[in-house]
Design a protein around this motif. Structure first.
Motif, PDB file in Angstrom:
ATOM      1  N   UNK A 256      65.583   4.102  38.002  1.00 42.98           N
ATOM      2  CA  UNK A 256      66.995   4.432  38.308  1.00 42.98           C
ATOM      3  C   UNK A 256      66.752   5.578  39.601  1.00 42.98           C
ATOM      4  N   UNK A 257      67.957   5.639  40.385  1.00 44.47           N
ATOM      5  CA  UNK A 257      69.081   4.935  40.132  1.00 44.47           C
ATOM      6  C   UNK A 257      69.120   3.437  41.088  1.00 44.47           C
ATOM      7  N   UNK A 258      68.028   3.209  41.573  1.00 45.52           N
ATOM      8  CA  UNK A 258      68.024   1.832  42.284  1.00 45.52           C
ATOM      9  C   UNK A 258      68.253   0.735  41.165  1.00 45.52           C
ATOM     10  N   UNK A 259      67.438   0.983  40.003  1.00 47.53           N
ATOM     11  CA  UNK A 259      67.539  -0.370  39.135  1.00 47.53           C
ATOM     12  C   UNK A 259      68.941  -0.510  38.580  1.00 47.53           C
ATOM     13  N   UNK A 260      69.728   0.416  38.323  1.00 47.14           N
ATOM     14  CA  UNK A 260      71.194   0.484  37.996  1.00 47.14           C
ATOM     15  C   UNK A 260      72.065  -0.167  39.116  1.00 47.14           C
ATOM     16  N   UNK A 261      71.891   0.456  40.187  1.00 45.90           N
ATOM     17  CA  UNK A 261      72.771  -0.170  41.635  1.00 45.90           C
ATOM     18  C   UNK A 261      72.393  -1.662  41.696  1.00 45.90           C
ATOM     19  N   UNK A 262      71.097  -2.032  41.578  1.00 45.11           N
ATOM     20  CA  UNK A 262      70.692  -3.302  41.824  1.00 45.11           C
ATOM     21  C   UNK A 262      71.376  -4.312  40.799  1.00 45.11           C
ATOM     22  N   UNK A 263      71.392  -3.953  39.348  1.00 40.70           N
ATOM     23  CA  UNK A 263      71.965  -4.681  38.428  1.00 40.70           C
ATOM     24  C   UNK A 263      73.576  -4.695  38.823  1.00 40.70           C
ATOM     25  N   UNK A 264      74.047  -3.799  39.201  1.00 36.88           N
ATOM     26  CA  UNK A 264      75.599  -3.890  39.593  1.00 36.88           C
ATOM     27  C   UNK A 264      75.800  -4.782  40.657  1.00 36.88           C
TER      28      UNK A 264
ATOM     29  N   UNK B 182      69.936  -1.690  50.427  1.00 37.57           N
ATOM     30  CA  UNK B 182      68.977  -0.978  51.129  1.00 37.57           C
ATOM     31  C   UNK B 182      69.522   0.198  52.017  1.00 37.57           C
ATOM     32  N   UNK B 183      70.487   0.151  52.411  1.00 33.36           N
ATOM     33  CA  UNK B 183      71.138   1.087  53.233  1.00 33.36           C
ATOM     34  C   UNK B 183      71.330   2.485  52.139  1.00 33.36           C
ATOM     35  N   UNK B 184      72.029   2.262  51.208  1.00 34.22           N
ATOM     36  CA  UNK B 184      72.573   3.021  50.300  1.00 34.22           C
ATOM     37  C   UNK B 184      71.370   3.702  49.294  1.00 34.22           C
ATOM     38  N   UNK B 185      70.277   2.973  48.953  1.00 37.96           N
ATOM     39  CA  UNK B 185      69.389   3.758  48.235  1.00 37.96           C
ATOM     40  C   UNK B 185      67.950   3.702  48.642  1.00 37.96           C
ATOM     41  N   UNK B 186      67.558   2.576  49.367  1.00 38.01           N
ATOM     42  CA  UNK B 186      66.229   2.749  49.763  1.00 38.01           C
ATOM     43  C   UNK B 186      65.997   3.455  51.057  1.00 38.01           C
ATOM     44  N   UNK B 187      67.026   3.778  51.767  1.00 38.56           N
ATOM     45  CA  UNK B 187      66.986   4.600  52.886  1.00 38.56           C
ATOM     46  C   UNK B 187      66.687   5.979  52.902  1.00 38.56           C
ATOM     47  N   UNK B 188      67.223   6.440  51.514  1.00 37.12           N
ATOM     48  CA  UNK B 188      66.898   8.009  51.107  1.00 37.12           C
ATOM     49  C   UNK B 188      68.244   8.578  50.997  1.00 37.12           C
ATOM     50  N   UNK B 189      69.293   7.814  51.339  1.00 39.06           N
ATOM     51  CA  UNK B 189      70.599   8.571  51.357  1.00 39.06           C
ATOM     52  C   UNK B 189      71.287   8.379  49.720  1.00 39.06           C
TER      53      UNK B 189
ATOM     54  N   UNK C  48      72.651  -7.031  49.505  1.00 40.47           N
ATOM     55  CA  UNK C  48      71.193  -6.537  49.785  1.00 40.47           C
ATOM     56  C   UNK C  48      71.237  -5.325  50.751  1.00 40.47           C
ATOM     57  N   UNK C  49      72.046  -5.614  51.830  1.00 40.31           N
ATOM     58  CA  UNK C  49      72.152  -4.544  52.943  1.00 40.31           C
ATOM     59  C   UNK C  49      72.875  -3.382  52.304  1.00 40.31           C
ATOM     60  N   UNK C  50      73.885  -3.574  51.313  1.00 38.43           N
ATOM     61  CA  UNK C  50      74.060  -2.076  50.826  1.00 38.43           C
ATOM     62  C   UNK C  50      73.034  -1.425  49.936  1.00 38.43           C
TER      63      UNK C  50
ATOM     64  N   UNK D 162      79.421 -13.120  40.698  1.00 35.66           N
ATOM     65  CA  UNK D 162      80.879 -13.432  40.363  1.00 35.66           C
ATOM     66  C   UNK D 162      81.471 -14.007  41.518  1.00 35.66           C
ATOM     67  N   UNK D 163      80.715 -13.635  42.766  1.00 32.38           N
ATOM     68  CA  UNK D 163      81.035 -14.368  44.004  1.00 32.38           C
ATOM     69  C   UNK D 163      82.138 -13.187  44.733  1.00 32.38           C
ATOM     70  N   UNK D 164      81.939 -12.111  44.329  1.00 32.42           N
ATOM     71  CA  UNK D 164      82.713 -10.960  45.068  1.00 32.42           C
ATOM     72  C   UNK D 164      82.125 -10.527  46.344  1.00 32.42           C
ATOM     73  N   UNK D 165      80.858 -10.861  46.671  1.00 35.04           N
ATOM     74  CA  UNK D 165      80.099 -10.480  47.683  1.00 35.04           C
ATOM     75  C   UNK D 165      78.970 -11.554  48.188  1.00 35.04           C
ATOM     76  N   UNK D 166      78.585 -11.539  49.379  1.00 36.60           N
ATOM     77  CA  UNK D 166      77.305 -12.510  49.547  1.00 36.60           C
ATOM     78  C   UNK D 166      76.073 -11.646  49.069  1.00 36.60           C
TER      79      UNK D 166
END
Length: 327
Positions: free
Chosen positions: A291-299, A319-326, A315-317, A306-310
């Motif tokens: 966590x928190x990456x695990x939870x974000x990945x599940x969401x 990587x940019x939001x969690x694994x970039x350090x932000x 993956x970009x969200x 559900x087809x709400x995003x590709x």
């Protein structure tokens, strides 16, 4: 576990301390990983180096029989030999299936030999997750030769060439379309091909198989780290202990040439960089399970389902939001 005491014990060549050190570096617990890193750093200034020999071959080719005969020959010459036998793992318990130590009965009783079986678990590449660090511990314990026996599962095990100075491919005669069955990738990495079981009725067939491989090796592109005549194919009989001295002489000749021409040091440096990059990749992948990456990945996975995003956008969200350090 006192790291200073463990360091002194390993540096003095104490088998019990070495076994405890290996158990520590093979552990997956976060606190053990930190202590394992501390241990490896404490031993690094010793600067000891052993000859690392990676040994691969299909199941049933006689790897354990060869290693026992070859290891006994080396200890008979006064050399200290460590054998890291990587067993296939049980999918249920995660433990070793083959039990290589029990199959090397004579070598395991030799005071100059140390055998450590390790389950490969889910790690690809034919070697256990921490085999490279175990090699470092064995070198610090002042072993002369380290034999790394791989699972023998196919082309993925060529990663063993990234932790060895010599890569030996062990083959058996009477393998049908064996020449076509061996992956080109693993043949290109082999420094020496040994056709085992060259005894009894199989000896003529082993000689023909060896000649076939010698011809195939001549067709491969010449590598900068090889002197004239390498890589080469030889016949051996682990059962009759025939050809082992010749194989050892060829290994020594190749290593001596590589040392004199700068390839040994350059290869060791390249391997260190390879494993640095590997540790970075493993560390990044490990963050996906926390966590928190695990939870974000599940969401995000749920939204993709559900087809709400590709998948690419999710993956970009991540990587940019969690694994970039932000994140």
């Amino acid at each position: 576990m006192d790291i200073e005491e463990l360091t002194r014990g390993i540096a003095a060549g104490e088998r019990r301390a070495l076994a405890r050190g290996i158990t520590l570096v093979e552990s997956g617990r976060a606190d053990h990983r930190a202590r394992a890193t501390e241990l490896l750093e404490a031993l690094r200034p010793l600067g000891r180096q052993a000859l690392r020999i990676g040994l691969s071959g299909t199941p049933g080719v006689g790897k354990s029989t060869f290693i026992e005969a070859f290891g006994l020959m080396l200890t008979g010459q006064g050399l200290r030999v460590a054998v890291l036998a990587v067993d296939p793992s049980s999918a249920r318990s995660g433990g070793s299936i083959l039990g290589d130590k029990t199959r090397m009965e004579h070598l395991s009783r030799d005071p100059k030999a140390f055998i450590r079986p390790s389950p490969s678990q889910t790690h690809l590449g034919g070697v256990a997750r921490r085999t490279r660090e175990v090699i470092n511990l064995c070198e610090a314990a002042d072993f002369d030769v380290i034999l790394i026996e791989t699972v023998g599962v196919g082309q993925s095990e060529t990663v063993v060439s990234e932790m060895s100075d010599l890569f030996v491919l062990l083959l058996a005669p009477a393998g049908g379309d064996e020449l076509q069955g061996v992956k080109r990738g693993i043949m290109e990495m082999a420094d020496l091909i040994l056709v085992n079981k060259a005894d009894g009725d199989l000896k003529p067939l082993a000689m023909r198989t060896c000649a076939d491989y010698a011809g195939a090796l001549r067709l491969l592109r010449k590598r900068a780290q090889d002197p004239e005549g390498f890589p080469k194919a030889l016949t051996v009989s682990a059962l009759e202990e025939a050809g082992l001295e010749k194989a050892w002489e060829e290994m020594q000749a190749l290593i001596d040439w590589r040392r004199e021409n700068g390839h040994w040091a350059a290869r060791r440096a390249d391997q260190a960089c390879f494993w640095f990059a590997s540790e970075v990749r493993e560390g990044l992948l490990a963050r996906l399970t926390r966590e928190p990456v695990k939870g974000a990945m599940a969401a995000l996975s749920e939204r993709v389902g559900k087809g709400e995003m590709t998948a690419a956008a999710a993956a970009r969200e991540l990587l940019d939001g969690y694994l970039s350090g932000r994140g």
